[in-house]
Scaffold this motif. Sequence first.
Motif, PDB file in Angstrom:
ATOM      1  N   LEU A   1      -7.274   1.695  -7.271  1.00 49.36           N
ATOM      2  CA  LEU A   1      -8.143   0.512  -7.243  1.00 49.36           C
ATOM      3  C   LEU A   1      -8.995   0.446  -5.985  1.00 49.36           C
ATOM      4  O   LEU A   1      -8.528   0.760  -4.895  1.00 49.36           O
TER       5      LEU A   1
ATOM      6  N   PRO B   1       1.671   3.633  -8.689  1.00 48.36           N
ATOM      7  CA  PRO B   1       0.838   2.454  -8.975  1.00 48.36           C
ATOM      8  C   PRO B   1      -0.450   2.416  -8.167  1.00 48.36           C
ATOM      9  O   PRO B   1      -1.400   1.758  -8.551  1.00 48.36           O
ATOM     10  N   GLY B   2      -0.499   3.119  -7.057  1.00 44.67           N
ATOM     11  CA  GLY B   2      -1.733   3.130  -6.255  1.00 44.67           C
ATOM     12  C   GLY B   2      -2.788   4.051  -6.807  1.00 44.67           C
ATOM     13  O   GLY B   2      -3.863   4.182  -6.232  1.00 44.67           O
TER      14      GLY B   2
ATOM     15  N   PRO C   1      -0.045  -0.094  -3.652  1.00 41.69           N
ATOM     16  CA  PRO C   1      -0.683  -1.219  -4.337  1.00 41.69           C
ATOM     17  C   PRO C   1      -1.020  -2.369  -3.402  1.00 41.69           C
ATOM     18  O   PRO C   1      -0.205  -2.757  -2.576  1.00 41.69           O
ATOM     19  N   GLU C   2      -2.224  -2.847  -3.547  1.00 37.25           N
ATOM     20  CA  GLU C   2      -2.649  -3.984  -2.746  1.00 37.25           C
ATOM     21  C   GLU C   2      -2.995  -5.162  -3.637  1.00 37.25           C
ATOM     22  O   GLU C   2      -3.150  -6.274  -3.154  1.00 37.25           O
ATOM     23  N   ALA C   3      -3.133  -4.888  -4.915  1.00 35.67           N
ATOM     24  CA  ALA C   3      -3.586  -5.935  -5.834  1.00 35.67           C
ATOM     25  C   ALA C   3      -2.541  -7.025  -5.972  1.00 35.67           C
ATOM     26  O   ALA C   3      -2.828  -8.120  -6.401  1.00 35.67           O
TER      27      ALA C   3
ATOM     28  N   PHE D   1     -13.861  -5.040  -8.684  1.00 36.80           N
ATOM     29  CA  PHE D   1     -12.479  -5.363  -8.347  1.00 36.80           C
ATOM     30  C   PHE D   1     -12.268  -5.422  -6.844  1.00 36.80           C
ATOM     31  O   PHE D   1     -11.602  -6.321  -6.327  1.00 36.80           O
TER      32      PHE D   1
ATOM     33  N   MET E   1     -10.491   3.875 -13.549  1.00 44.65           N
ATOM     34  CA  MET E   1     -10.321   3.180 -12.265  1.00 44.65           C
ATOM     35  C   MET E   1      -8.851   3.161 -11.852  1.00 44.65           C
ATOM     36  O   MET E   1      -8.522   3.432 -10.694  1.00 44.65           O
ATOM     37  N   MET E   2      -7.961   2.838 -12.806  1.00 44.65           N
ATOM     38  CA  MET E   2      -6.542   2.736 -12.464  1.00 44.65           C
ATOM     39  C   MET E   2      -5.963   4.107 -12.112  1.00 44.65           C
ATOM     40  O   MET E   2      -5.125   4.226 -11.229  1.00 44.65           O
TER      41      MET E   2
END
Lengths: 299, 310
Positions: free
Chosen positions: A235, A280-281, A288-290, A29, A230-231
Motif C-alpha cells: 500500500l 500483509p505489507g 502494515p500501516e493501514a 490510498f 496495489m495490495m
Amino acid sequence: MIDFVQTTVDGVMVGCSYGLLAIGFTLIFGVIRRLNLSYGPSIMVGAYLGTFLYVQFGAGPLLVAVAVVAGAAIAGIYVERLCFAPMKGGAGVASMVSSFAIWMQLEQAMILLLPRHTYAFPALATGAPWEFGPFTLRPDQLLMLILAIATGIIVNTIIYRTRFGTGLRLVTSNQIAAHLVGVNVRNVMLGAFALASAVGGFAGFLVLAIDQQVTPMFGMWATIKGLIAMMIGGLGSVPGAIAGGLVLGVIEAHAQGLVGPQARDLTAYLLLFLCLVLRPGGLFGKAPEADGAFSSRST
Amino acid sequence: MDDHVVSVLSNIGVISFVALSAYLLLLTGEISFGQQAFFGIGAYAAAIATAMWGWPLAAGLMLGALAGASSALLVGLPTLRLHGLYFAVATLAFAEMIRILLELFHYQVAVDGELVGPNGTDGFGGIRYVFQNKIGAFEYMLLIYTLLATALAGLWLLERSRLGVAFRMIGGDETLAKTSGIAITRHRMIAAALAGALAGIGGGLYAHLTTYIEPRIFDIMLGVHALAYGLIGGLGTALGPLLGVLIDIGLLGSTRLFSGYRMIVFGGLVAVLLIFRPRGLLNEEMVHRIGSFWRRVWPTDPSQKSHGKT
C-alpha cells in the motif's frame, strides 16, 4: 521454453496497465488512507465519454484519449467532494460505503448514456503483428508498453520533482505535520484524486484500445485489478504498484496458458489472499500501516 | 396476499440474513466483503442435502448453517489477525475464490430419472423441496420470517450478554478491550462463526425460495450490498440492517420508483445520508433516544420506577 517467454512477454504487456491502475489507486490510498471503491467507475465514466465521442462523432484516438482522461479526472473530483472531503476522521467505513453508492450511481448514469452491452473503442495502432523468429509482438501492445512507461515516468516526476508532489508526499507520511508547515491538505487531497483518476483513466484508455470494446463491467474490472495489484505491491508505494501490476500480469498470463481462463482469476485471487495472509505489507512494502487508519475506530 | 408482495417480502427476509451477517462482524470492528461466500456455501450445501440426498428441509438448512459457520472459522484462522483494509480485501479474495470454485464444481446424480446437482456455471436447478412438499409461497415466507425473528431475538439477547458487550467493546476500541482482559481473536472467531451460520441459513432459504442458484449470484456486488445495508439502516441495532434492506429492495427495487434513474437517485441519497449520519439512520444515539422515549411512555420496569421514587 518459447511458449514460456511469449507468455511472459504478453503478461508484462497487460501487467503494465495493471501497474498504472494500481498507481492511481495507491496515490489515493496514500493520501486519504481510505478505500475508494469508485476508482474503477470513475475511469468508466471517462471511458464511456470517449466511446460516446467515437461512436457518435467518429473522434480519433487522440481526442478519445483526452476525453477519457478528462472524464475520469472530473468523476474523481466528484467522488472526492461527495464521499471523502465531507467525512470526519472516524468515518472510514462510511466513506467506503458511500463510494460504493456512487459507484452504482456512476455506472447507471453511463448505462443510460450508452445502453447497449458492448461498444466499439478506437484502436491504438493497426498493422500486422511483428515476428521475431518464433515470437510475435503486436504493434499496439508495444505502443501501449511505451506509453505506460512514459506515464509512469511523468507521474514519478510529478511526485518527486514538483511542489505539489512534495506536498502530496508530506500529506501521505504525516497529515498533521503537513498541515502545521502550511500545506493545504484539502487541496492536496483533491489534487491527488484528480491526478490518480487521470492516470487511471489513461490506463483504462490503453486497456480498452487493446480490447477495442467497452462494456459496463469495465468499472468493476478496473477497481478489482487495481486493488489486487496495489495490495500485492504494498500500500502507498508507487514502485510497489508497478511491480505488483507486473507480477499480477505475468502470473495471470501463465495461469491462463497452463490451465485456462477460469484459472486466471482464481490464481489472481489466490495470490492476493496468500500475499495478505503471509506478507500483509505486500511483496515490496513495509509492515502494515493501514491498521486503524482505515477502520472505523481511527481518530 | 398478492403473489408479487409475497415474493418481494420473501426476498427481503432472505437478504436480511446476509445483511445481519455483515452487521455482526461490523460490531467487532471488522469490515467483511466476503459474507456472500458463506451465503453461497450455505445455499449449495442445503440444496444438495434436500434435492440430491433427500434430506428434510430443516436438516438441509442446518447443514447450510453448519457449512457457513465452519467455513467462516476456517477462513477466519489466517485472516482474523489482519486489520481494517487487509481483512476486508482478504475476505474479498476468499469470496471470489469460492465463487470461481463453485463455477468449476460439478456433482450431479440422477433423481427420478433427471440429473440434479451443481453444474458449474450452468448453476444448480431443480431445488424443488418446497414445491414437492406442497408448501405454499405464503407459508414459506412465514418460515423465512420465523427464522429471521429467531435470529433477531438471538442477536437481541446476544447484545445484552457479556459476549455482545465484548463485541461492541472490541469494535469501539480494540486496545482498550485488550487491556480490559478481553481475548480479541477468540471473540472475533466467535463473531465470524455466528456470522457465517447466519449467512449459511440465509443461503439455504434463498436456494429453496428461487429453486435455482448459480455461482454468479454470490459475487462481490452482493457482499458490498450486505455491508451497505447495515451502514444505511444503522449500526445501533440489529434492526438497522433490516431497515437498509427494506429501503433498497422494498422501496426502490420493487416499486419501480424512478425506474431507470433508480441507482442515480439512490446512490446520491446514500452518499448524502452518510455525510450526516456516518453510522446510519438507526445509529447508537438514535437507538438510545428511541429507547428512553419508549421507557417514558411505557414504564414497565418496576425496579426502575421504585428506584426513581426513592
